[in-house]
Design a protein around this motif. Structure first.
Motif, PDB file in Angstrom:
ATOM      1  N   SER A   4       9.048  -9.230  -9.594  1.00 48.71           N
ATOM      2  CA  SER A   4       8.099  -8.402  -8.850  1.00 48.71           C
ATOM      3  C   SER A   4       8.683  -7.890  -7.531  1.00 48.71           C
ATOM      4  O   SER A   4       8.202  -6.890  -7.005  1.00 48.71           O
ATOM      5  N   TYR A   5       9.709  -8.526  -7.015  1.00 55.07           N
ATOM      6  CA  TYR A   5      10.284  -8.105  -5.735  1.00 55.07           C
ATOM      7  C   TYR A   5      10.942  -6.726  -5.778  1.00 55.07           C
ATOM      8  O   TYR A   5      10.724  -5.920  -4.871  1.00 55.07           O
ATOM      9  N   VAL A  63      10.232  -4.213  -7.729  1.00 58.35           N
ATOM     10  CA  VAL A  63       9.154  -3.236  -7.897  1.00 58.35           C
ATOM     11  C   VAL A  63       8.405  -3.061  -6.580  1.00 58.35           C
ATOM     12  O   VAL A  63       8.103  -1.933  -6.164  1.00 58.35           O
ATOM     13  N   THR A  64       8.120  -4.154  -5.908  1.00 59.81           N
ATOM     14  CA  THR A  64       7.429  -4.100  -4.619  1.00 59.81           C
ATOM     15  C   THR A  64       8.262  -3.350  -3.586  1.00 59.81           C
ATOM     16  O   THR A  64       7.739  -2.500  -2.847  1.00 59.81           O
ATOM     17  N   LEU A  92      10.560  -1.079  -4.171  1.00 60.04           N
ATOM     18  CA  LEU A  92      10.589   0.328  -4.544  1.00 60.04           C
ATOM     19  C   LEU A  92       9.311   1.033  -4.114  1.00 60.04           C
ATOM     20  O   LEU A  92       9.361   2.141  -3.565  1.00 60.04           O
ATOM     21  N   ILE A  93       8.190   0.411  -4.318  1.00 59.79           N
ATOM     22  CA  ILE A  93       6.906   1.015  -3.933  1.00 59.79           C
ATOM     23  C   ILE A  93       6.818   1.173  -2.417  1.00 59.79           C
ATOM     24  O   ILE A  93       6.395   2.222  -1.915  1.00 59.79           O
ATOM     25  N   ILE A  94       7.249   0.158  -1.669  1.00 56.91           N
ATOM     26  CA  ILE A  94       7.205   0.234  -0.203  1.00 56.91           C
ATOM     27  C   ILE A  94       8.083   1.370   0.305  1.00 56.91           C
ATOM     28  O   ILE A  94       7.665   2.183   1.140  1.00 56.91           O
ATOM     29  N   PHE A 114       9.194   4.001  -1.367  1.00 57.34           N
ATOM     30  CA  PHE A 114       8.688   5.286  -1.844  1.00 57.34           C
ATOM     31  C   PHE A 114       7.532   5.758  -0.971  1.00 57.34           C
ATOM     32  O   PHE A 114       7.499   6.919  -0.543  1.00 57.34           O
ATOM     33  N   VAL A 115       6.590   4.878  -0.690  1.00 56.95           N
ATOM     34  CA  VAL A 115       5.449   5.231   0.156  1.00 56.95           C
ATOM     35  C   VAL A 115       5.919   5.604   1.561  1.00 56.95           C
ATOM     36  O   VAL A 115       5.437   6.579   2.161  1.00 56.95           O
TER      37      VAL A 115
END
Length: 55
Positions: A17-18, A20-21, A23-25, A27-28
């Motif tokens: 999960s790290y 993915v987390t 990448l989302i941070i 990207f945002v």
């Protein structure tokens, strides 16, 4: 050396999960930064670009 690190990371539960987390941070963050840059007022940018020339 990398084999040992890879083995250690494969044995940790919940480690998937790290990435993915992260990448989302990121990207945002970069989408928000791009939105802020493109929505900034042109007259304010022009004013700030003249600051080094004012003495």
């Amino acid at each position: 050396m990398f084999e040992q690190i890879k083995h250690n990371l494969e044995t940790i539960e919940g480690i998937e999960s790290y990435p993915v987390t992260a990448l989302i941070i990121f990207f945002v963050f970069f989408v928000g930064l791009a939105f802020w840059v493109f929505s900034y007022k042109k007259d304010k940018i022009e004013e700030m670009s003249q600051i080094p020339l004012n003495d």
